[in-house]
Design a protein around this motif. Structure first.
Motif, short mmCIF file in Angstrom:
data_model
loop_
_atom_site.label_atom_id
_atom_site.label_comp_id
_atom_site.label_asym_id
_atom_site.label_seq_id
_atom_site.Cartn_x
_atom_site.Cartn_y
_atom_site.Cartn_z
N VAL A 310 39.51 52.52 43.04
CA VAL A 310 38.73 52.11 44.21
C VAL A 310 37.25 52.06 43.82
CG1 VAL A 310 37.98 52.80 46.52
CG2 VAL A 310 40.39 53.03 45.87
N THR A 311 36.59 50.96 44.13
CA THR A 311 35.19 50.76 43.75
C THR A 311 34.29 51.78 44.43
OG1 THR A 311 35.57 48.39 43.43
CG2 THR A 311 33.30 49.11 43.72
N ALA A 341 44.57 53.36 47.25
CA ALA A 341 45.37 53.45 46.03
C ALA A 341 46.78 53.92 46.34
CB ALA A 341 44.72 54.41 45.04
N LEU A 342 47.72 53.42 45.55
CA LEU A 342 49.12 53.85 45.61
C LEU A 342 49.67 53.94 44.20
CD1 LEU A 342 50.72 51.77 48.54
CD2 LEU A 342 50.49 54.26 48.43
N PRO A 343 50.53 54.91 43.93
CA PRO A 343 51.19 54.96 42.62
C PRO A 343 52.31 53.93 42.56
CG PRO A 343 51.95 56.77 43.97
CD PRO A 343 50.91 56.06 44.78
N PHE A 423 48.48 67.58 49.71
CA PHE A 423 49.03 66.61 50.63
C PHE A 423 50.28 65.99 50.00
CE2 PHE A 423 44.85 66.52 52.71
CZ PHE A 423 45.21 66.39 54.05
N ASP A 424 51.43 66.16 50.64
CA ASP A 424 52.60 65.36 50.32
C ASP A 424 52.57 64.16 51.25
OD1 ASP A 424 54.16 66.96 48.34
OD2 ASP A 424 54.03 68.46 49.93
N LEU A 425 52.66 62.96 50.68
CA LEU A 425 52.51 61.74 51.47
C LEU A 425 53.77 60.88 51.39
CD1 LEU A 425 48.87 60.74 50.44
CD2 LEU A 425 49.60 62.00 52.48
N TYR A 426 54.09 60.27 52.50
CA TYR A 426 55.20 59.32 52.55
C TYR A 426 54.71 58.04 53.20
CZ TYR A 426 59.69 57.16 53.67
OH TYR A 426 60.75 56.28 53.78
N THR A 427 54.65 56.96 52.39
CA THR A 427 54.19 55.65 52.85
C THR A 427 52.78 55.74 53.41
OG1 THR A 427 56.51 55.28 53.49
CG2 THR A 427 54.96 53.57 54.06
N VAL A 428 51.86 56.29 52.62
CA VAL A 428 50.47 56.46 53.05
C VAL A 428 49.53 56.02 51.92
CG1 VAL A 428 48.70 58.05 53.87
CG2 VAL A 428 51.09 58.41 54.52
N PRO A 429 48.95 54.81 51.98
CA PRO A 429 47.92 54.43 51.00
C PRO A 429 46.70 55.33 51.14
CG PRO A 429 48.83 52.51 52.12
CD PRO A 429 49.32 53.70 52.86
N PHE A 430 46.18 55.82 50.02
CA PHE A 430 45.17 56.87 50.00
C PHE A 430 43.80 56.30 49.67
CE2 PHE A 430 43.34 60.36 47.15
CZ PHE A 430 42.73 61.03 48.21
N GLY A 431 42.80 56.62 50.53
CA GLY A 431 41.47 56.07 50.35
C GLY A 431 40.40 57.06 49.95
N GLY A 432 40.74 58.35 49.82
CA GLY A 432 39.74 59.32 49.37
C GLY A 432 39.60 60.52 50.29
N ILE A 433 38.87 61.52 49.79
CA ILE A 433 38.56 62.73 50.55
C ILE A 433 37.05 62.79 50.75
CG2 ILE A 433 38.52 65.27 50.48
CD1 ILE A 433 41.28 64.23 51.07
N TYR A 434 36.61 63.13 51.97
CA TYR A 434 35.20 63.25 52.31
C TYR A 434 34.88 64.72 52.59
CZ TYR A 434 35.22 58.15 53.07
OH TYR A 434 35.34 56.79 52.92
N ILE A 435 33.83 65.23 51.95
CA ILE A 435 33.35 66.59 52.23
C ILE A 435 31.84 66.55 52.34
CG2 ILE A 435 35.27 67.72 51.04
CD1 ILE A 435 33.45 68.20 48.67
#
Length: 652
Positions: A310-311, A341-343, A423-435
């Motif tokens: 992801v840019t 992102a997705l694997p 996080f265990d994810l099912y059918t969830v495209p991941f865009g990042g963590i914000y803190i």
């Protein structure tokens, strides 16, 4: 991508070949400090760069010079990690000063890093400055030194009077005697001619230490002999599977190799911490969660830790996440998928229909964080785990609003503390963590080993359980065994001879299993094949087991037969179970039968027995309304059942 203006760089080249000149295959990773501030260029750099060797074994990469003006920290080095096929990984450090704009790695890499990770330290120049001259010298002679002897800074020893002179300036100073009353007037309160004894200095008599050591050695010998023998037995048993590390180094970071190498070699019976086999929930104060349809963080001054590819923009940094159960990440070809992102490490290895079940972990001291994701459908679920304990018994919906839009899942603990988050994810495209800008995020280390299942919908999940694959027996059993790297390489509708909508087990072996080097592989299926001819099933099983053993010589392979969804299994299911049991014994592989409750070792001998998974008493609660697939309660029980069945097969 070009380097920002004002940053000095170095072009680093390299070539790797085998002793016969054959090019090596693999990667080289260059890691900078966690945060490298280049104030002269108004830039912050972090993370690592990985280059893949080309077909000739070569690479070329442009890197930030290690001595950039106005950089913080100063005097830093690149950590270099080499990972090649069939070659043990190594890690070392190198400087890349801008004064040498083009460097070949062979000219600066250490010749023998086999003693472990180390970092070269350049010492100060000699006393005469940076010209490389020697430091000052201690001279000696009979009598006092003449003014012609020595240079500034030298010392001189008079071997007749035993006096020391120095350091010399333009002339020699007066000498200092090394004997007599000017230096030493007494020893331990004694004067005159002193002969020291043990009692003079409060020491034990001669031989006392040896006597005590002998007594201690004899007292500990019985325990030590037994402990060493047991440890050697365990070590020898673990070695064969431990060599999987060498062939899987592209999946293991340098930190993991040094901190968790032993733990990763085997999934052990000793890792089953909860003797009651319960999947205990998180006992701390549960965080509050809220999902909002937005791609803007509600955290003041938030920093986005982005997933691979992801840019980055603005204050974004690359997230140092520990990805588990999946690999080979991709982003979509067009917006908004370019932000998620997705694997793609499971058949058919595409972004659109890639890995449905996977996980990632990180450690943070933030009191609140947000996860960005793209909402797919009501089937999109997650399971949050804190410090190794799940917050909920089953996966829950991500709570999206509009299909295809970006969302934020906010997790608020109410207080700052260091926590390991999963996080265990099912059918969830991941865009990042914000803190928040004052909080930190870093990567933990995997535990135990890589557990993988090649199977069907009993492992992949169905509409009868929550959370698809992440809600099945596999994830529950893994937590009971202390395993975090759980790979669900199952596909619904598939089997030994039945491809369903995907491919048969044998056709998925190389790309879905062998490529990712599991420590323990469970081949679990057969239900979708039970309507076929047993001789055809037998031949497919023989081929699969042989191929798996050949390709994964260091992997523990365990075969599990088909599910029997009723207390009185159909003859076709019993026959399929017997066929797979016989073929597993022929291949020397352990076999677990859900039909009979038996666990057999590689010789075909029964090593444990329990009730069949489905009985008359539990069938109505364990199996869903479709008559085949387990419910949430059924997967919880199957997880416990499988741990009991697997335990006798695992090393201590």
């Amino acid at each position: 991508m070009s380097m920002p203006p004002g940053i000095a760089t170095v072009t680093l080249n390299g070539r790797y070949v085998r002793p016969d000149g054959t090019p090596l295959q693999g990667t080289v990773t260059f890691t900078a400090p966690a945060l490298l501030t280049l104030s002269g260029a108004d830039t912050i750099a972090a993370g690592s760069v990985t280059v893949t060797l080309d077909p000739s074994g070569q690479f070329s990469v442009i890197l930030i010079a290690t001595d950039n003006t106005n950089s913080q920290p100063t005097g830093w080095l690149y950590g270099v990690t080499e990972r090649f096929k069939d070659v043990s990984a190594r890690t070392y450090a190198i400087p890349l000063p801008q004064g040498t704009p083009t460097v070949n790695l062979a000219d600066i890499a250490p010749a023998d890093p086999s003693m472990g990770t180390y970092y070269p330290v350049v010492g100060p120049p000699g006393a005469n400055g940076s010209n490389g001259a020697d430091g000052r010298t201690i001279l000696s002679g009979s009598g006092a030194p003449s003014s012609a002897i020595g240079a500034a800074g030298d010392f001189y020893l008079d071997t007749t009077a035993w006096s020391i002179y120095g350091p010399k300036t333009t002339t020699w100073p007066s000498g200092h005697p090394l004997s007599g009353t000017p230096l030493i007037s007494s020893v331990n309160g004694l004067t005159g001619t002193v002969v020291l004894t043990a009692s003079s200095v409060g020491a034990e008599p001669a031989g006392a230490a040896a006597t005590a050591q002998t007594a201690a050695t004899n007292a500990a010998k019985a325990y030590t002999d037994g402990a060493i023998a047991a440890e050697v037995t365990r070590a020898n048993g673990a070695y064969a599977l431990g060599t999987a590390l060498a062939s899987a180094t592209d999946r293991i970071t340098a930190n993991e190799a040094s901190l968790a190498a032993v733990a990763r070699r085997r999934i052990r019976r000793g890792g089953i911490a909860d003797l009651a086999l319960s999947d205990a929930l998180y006992s701390g104060t549960a965080p509050t969660t809220q999902t909002t349809q937005t791609t803007t963080s509600s955290i003041s001054g938030a920093v986005k830790y982005a997933p691979p590819l992801v840019t980055l923009s603005g204050s974004d940094v690359r997230g140092d996440f520990l990805f588990l159960g999946a690999s080979d990440f991709q982003i979509g070809a067009s917006a908004p998928d370019t932000s998620y992102a997705l694997p793609t490490s499971r058949y058919p290895h595409t972004y659109a229909s890639g890995q449905g079940s996977w996980a990632f972990e990180f450690v943070t001291d933030a009191s609140v964080f947000e996860m960005r994701f793209k909402y797919i459908s009501s089937a999109s679920t997650y399971k949050l785990t804190v410090d190794g304990k799940p917050v909920t018994a089953t996966p829950v919906s991500v709570g999206g609003t509009t299909t295809g839009s970006g969302h934020m899942l906010k997790v608020d603990f109410g207080s700052s503390a260091v926590r390991r988050v999963r996080f265990d994810l099912y059918t969830v495209p991941f865009g990042g963590i914000y803190i928040g800008p004052s909080a930190s995020l870093w990567r933990p280390v995997t535990a135990r080993g890589r557990l993988m299942v090649l199977g069907d919908s009993i492992t992949d999940g169905s509409t009868q359980n929550a959370g698809g694959g992440i809600g099945t027996w596999l994830y529950k059993a893994a937590r009971m065994m202390g395993v975090t790297d759980v790979w669900d390489e199952a596909r619904g509708g598939t089997g030994y001879i039945t491809p369903g909508s995907y491919a048969i087990f044998g056709d998925r072996l190389a790309a879905d299993v062998v490529a990712y080097s599991p420590d323990v592989l469970i081949i679990k299926g057969g239900y979708n094949d039970n309507g076929g001819t047993q001789s055809v099933i037998q031949a497919a099983a023989a081929s699969l087991y042989s191929a798996a053993k050949t390709a994964l010589p260091s992997t523990q392979i365990i075969v599990v037969g088909p599910i029997a969804p009723t207390a009185s299994p159909a003859t076709s299911i019993v026959n399929t179970d017997n066929t797979l049991k016989a073929e597993a014994a022929t291949a020397g592989l352990p076999f677990i039968s859900l039909v009979t409750g038996e666990t057999r070792d590689g010789t075909g001998s029964v090593v444990s027995t329990q009730n069949p998974y489905i009985t008359t008493a539990n069938a109505s609660t364990m199996i869903g309304v479709d008559g085949v697939h387990p419910t949430d309660a059924g997967h919880a029980e199957l997880g416990r059942w499988m741990v009991r069945a697997l335990a006798p097969l695992l090393p201590l």
